[in-house]
Design a protein around this motif. Sequence first.
Motif, PDB file in Angstrom:
ATOM      1  N   GLU A   1      34.744  36.650  43.522  1.00 21.07           N
ATOM      2  CA  GLU A   1      33.977  35.464  43.929  1.00 21.07           C
ATOM      3  C   GLU A   1      32.917  35.792  44.964  1.00 21.07           C
ATOM      4  O   GLU A   1      31.971  35.022  45.157  1.00 21.07           O
ATOM      5  CB  GLU A   1      34.927  34.387  44.458  1.00 21.07           C
ATOM      6  N   VAL A   2      33.077  36.925  45.646  1.00 21.33           N
ATOM      7  CA  VAL A   2      32.082  37.305  46.671  1.00 21.33           C
ATOM      8  C   VAL A   2      30.793  37.768  46.007  1.00 21.33           C
ATOM      9  O   VAL A   2      29.697  37.323  46.339  1.00 21.33           O
ATOM     10  CB  VAL A   2      32.645  38.415  47.585  1.00 21.33           C
ATOM     11  N   THR A   3      30.938  38.653  45.029  1.00 19.62           N
ATOM     12  CA  THR A   3      29.737  39.218  44.371  1.00 19.62           C
ATOM     13  C   THR A   3      29.387  38.482  43.084  1.00 19.62           C
ATOM     14  O   THR A   3      28.367  38.768  42.457  1.00 19.62           O
ATOM     15  CB  THR A   3      29.952  40.704  44.025  1.00 19.62           C
ATOM     16  N   LEU A   4      30.249  37.532  42.667  1.00 20.64           N
ATOM     17  CA  LEU A   4      30.084  36.779  41.416  1.00 20.64           C
ATOM     18  C   LEU A   4      29.992  37.724  40.222  1.00 20.64           C
ATOM     19  O   LEU A   4      29.226  37.503  39.272  1.00 20.64           O
ATOM     20  CB  LEU A   4      28.844  35.879  41.472  1.00 20.64           C
ATOM     21  N   ALA A   5      30.758  38.809  40.295  1.00 14.87           N
ATOM     22  CA  ALA A   5      30.751  39.790  39.211  1.00 14.87           C
ATOM     23  C   ALA A   5      32.126  39.853  38.571  1.00 14.87           C
ATOM     24  O   ALA A   5      33.132  39.564  39.202  1.00 14.87           O
ATOM     25  CB  ALA A   5      30.367  41.158  39.752  1.00 14.87           C
ATOM     26  N   ASN A   6      32.121  40.221  37.310  1.00 16.30           N
ATOM     27  CA  ASN A   6      33.367  40.327  36.563  1.00 16.30           C
ATOM     28  C   ASN A   6      33.667  41.811  36.348  1.00 16.30           C
ATOM     29  O   ASN A   6      32.894  42.493  35.680  1.00 16.30           O
ATOM     30  CB  ASN A   6      33.174  39.622  35.214  1.00 16.30           C
TER      31      ASN A   6
ATOM     32  N   ARG B   1      28.148  49.704  43.683  1.00 15.60           N
ATOM     33  CA  ARG B   1      26.902  49.144  44.207  1.00 15.60           C
ATOM     34  C   ARG B   1      27.098  47.689  44.649  1.00 15.60           C
ATOM     35  O   ARG B   1      26.726  47.307  45.752  1.00 15.60           O
ATOM     36  CB  ARG B   1      25.826  49.243  43.126  1.00 15.60           C
ATOM     37  N   THR B   2      27.709  46.872  43.775  1.00 14.17           N
ATOM     38  CA  THR B   2      27.812  45.443  44.090  1.00 14.17           C
ATOM     39  C   THR B   2      28.789  45.185  45.248  1.00 14.17           C
ATOM     40  O   THR B   2      28.655  44.189  45.966  1.00 14.17           O
ATOM     41  CB  THR B   2      28.255  44.617  42.863  1.00 14.17           C
ATOM     42  N   LYS B   3      29.757  46.066  45.418  1.00 12.07           N
ATOM     43  CA  LYS B   3      30.683  45.897  46.553  1.00 12.07           C
ATOM     44  C   LYS B   3      30.054  46.384  47.851  1.00 12.07           C
ATOM     45  O   LYS B   3      30.649  46.272  48.926  1.00 12.07           O
ATOM     46  CB  LYS B   3      31.998  46.654  46.308  1.00 12.07           C
ATOM     47  N   GLY B   4      28.878  46.954  47.758  1.00 16.58           N
ATOM     48  CA  GLY B   4      28.156  47.400  48.956  1.00 16.58           C
ATOM     49  C   GLY B   4      28.805  48.594  49.639  1.00 16.58           C
ATOM     50  O   GLY B   4      28.723  48.746  50.870  1.00 16.58           O
TER      51      GLY B   4
ATOM     52  N   ILE C   1      36.402  52.038  51.462  1.00 15.35           N
ATOM     53  CA  ILE C   1      37.587  51.181  51.369  1.00 15.35           C
ATOM     54  C   ILE C   1      37.136  49.748  51.098  1.00 15.35           C
ATOM     55  O   ILE C   1      36.150  49.278  51.688  1.00 15.35           O
ATOM     56  CB  ILE C   1      38.407  51.227  52.688  1.00 15.35           C
ATOM     57  N   PHE C   2      37.812  49.077  50.164  1.00 12.75           N
ATOM     58  CA  PHE C   2      37.493  47.662  49.908  1.00 12.75           C
ATOM     59  C   PHE C   2      38.779  46.937  49.475  1.00 12.75           C
ATOM     60  O   PHE C   2      39.799  47.586  49.188  1.00 12.75           O
ATOM     61  CB  PHE C   2      36.397  47.525  48.856  1.00 12.75           C
ATOM     62  N   SER C   3      38.698  45.619  49.409  1.00 17.78           N
ATOM     63  CA  SER C   3      39.904  44.847  49.088  1.00 17.78           C
ATOM     64  C   SER C   3      39.647  43.895  47.927  1.00 17.78           C
ATOM     65  O   SER C   3      38.527  43.396  47.743  1.00 17.78           O
ATOM     66  CB  SER C   3      40.330  44.015  50.299  1.00 17.78           C
ATOM     67  N   LEU C   4      40.734  43.643  47.162  1.00 18.36           N
ATOM     68  CA  LEU C   4      40.692  42.656  46.077  1.00 18.36           C
ATOM     69  C   LEU C   4      41.837  41.676  46.298  1.00 18.36           C
ATOM     70  O   LEU C   4      42.842  42.022  46.944  1.00 18.36           O
ATOM     71  CB  LEU C   4      40.854  43.349  44.724  1.00 18.36           C
TER      72      LEU C   4
END
Lengths: 225, 397
Positions: free
Chosen positions: B106-111, B152-155, B161-164
């Motif tokens: 929902e943050v990047t509006l990407a699937n 790229r889209t997660k910046g 490191i990132f979270s889902l």
Amino acid sequence: MLIELEAITKIYNQGQANEVQALHDVSLQVAKGNMICLRGASGSGKSTLLGIIGCVFPPTRGRAVIAGKQLARLPDRFLTLHRRETIGFIFQRFNILPALTVLDNITLPLLPLGMSPRQRKQRARVLMEQLAIQHREKFPAGQISGGELQRVAIARALINDPPIILADEPTAHLDSRLSREFMTIMDNLKAAGKTIVLASHDPLVTDHPGLDQILDIRDGSLHVS
Amino acid sequence: MANPLLERQINFLDYTLSSLWRKRYKNLAVVVVFAVVIFLLASFQLVSNGLLERAQTALVMAPEILIQKMTAGRQESIPIAYAERLHDIFGIRQVVPRVWGYYFDEVTLANYTVIGRDQVGGGTDDQLAQVLSEGRLPTAANETVLGQAVFRTKGLQEQRIFSLFRPDLSLKTLTVTGLFKKESNLLTDDLIVLSLADARDLFGLPDGLASDLMVTVANPREISTVAKKISEALPGTRVLTRPQIEKTYHMIFGWRSGFASVCLLAALAAFFIFAWDKASGLAPDEKREIAILKILGWQTADVLVVRFWEGAVISLAAYLLGCTAAYIHVVFFGSTLFLPVLAGWSVIRPDLHLLPAIHLADLLLLFCLTVMPYLTATVVPAWRCASLPSDTALQGG
């Protein structure tokens, strides 16, 4: 004889509802170096007769021998080749392509001969000088005067050095001064050995002293004056 | 001295060029419209060929055989225990369970496409490693490999490191251990690869279940035989082989490009109706010009040569212009006009930089479909006109 026509008949659209007989049983002989005039009103058959002498189309019936070749025996391809080598045309409205330059118009008949641009230019420049239009060489033909256009048409008719010159109503769109000029040029060509057939009803042409013969044409038949 | 035949052709070409120049605005308009039509067709051909070649490259990572459980015609999770029922089939080298699904961010509006699998060593791992541009496959918990677009889209830059979100909205933190190559973007651009346990954790799947089972065979030539045996051993499953998956890709791209080609052929047909109308309805000036040329001693063939050169110059210029523009469009502008249609409609569109696959046969086909009909549309009416008696020039001009 350079031109020999014997019992020529020309029928357009033969066998169709719109069949027209343009020439009836016309016979004519023109010797080399002669200048003759076909005199007649519009629709009398002058252009058709010039078309046959000019190898544009063969007659329907009769025998036409132009510069030693019998037209009826020539297929269209050879008729065109014979016309290219033998005939120079000067048309009533000159039939010059207005967007082309004067030089390009004059050299049009040379393009299929495979002559180089240099050779074409050389040949055209000699004629342009003789006819005093050399200063118009690079002008588009649509931008020059009627008298100059007439001389461009003459130069184009002479570019292949044909033995026969045909002119259809050559003075119809010229004033009397230019018409006289035109006839002087014809006299010079005759003196140079060209055979000339003029079709006209302009007195400045028909009364010209240089003519060897005047033939009246009415309803497709010839009458010697 | 030059050959007169060659000189003659040069004279005709010279006459043609000057004739084209005289009507330059009209001719330029025809070239531009014609080039646009060719550009559309050539772009399409280049993009669909490029996509097929890319798909071929990317399919290296597809499993040789895939087993899915089907219930009422729909796919559902498959028990991992099914793998034990395959031990007796001769020719199977490895059976690896896999969890996969879609994650909407929902943050990047990407699937994103999420795939969970464990490293087991051997064929499938090697194939997957081939499409990594850097790093390694996940070996520990909470490690992941990402496609270029996800990265790229997660910046993500230095920070890896990132979270889902899990279904219960708690956060699952992942560390990036590798990235997929750009060459495999068509299939990996939106991909997140995790361990099987991590994927189950992310989707809230119970233990002992997977989305499908990936099978590696000892001899690739026996894929279909092994697949048949698996079907018999596991009724109620769907068994897909790599050749079938390849065929599906070909059908998808072929169908899409075929559908679009039909639309473009309509544009081509419209152009030819316009070209034919233009060419067959010779203007009075053009008819007069032909009559004058003929009476001045030009053969019908000479007139046709000039018209042929005219058509050839216009159509070849349009063809070269259209093909070059298509090449530039595909290589330098990423096929922006057609890629969305051909590559799919996912929220993250694959950021493909296709190297166009140029096939001589396609170029020839395009040449035959465009240049040849235009030449015919130019020469035939001129032939009809030039074959008529040239005495019109005698009729008072």
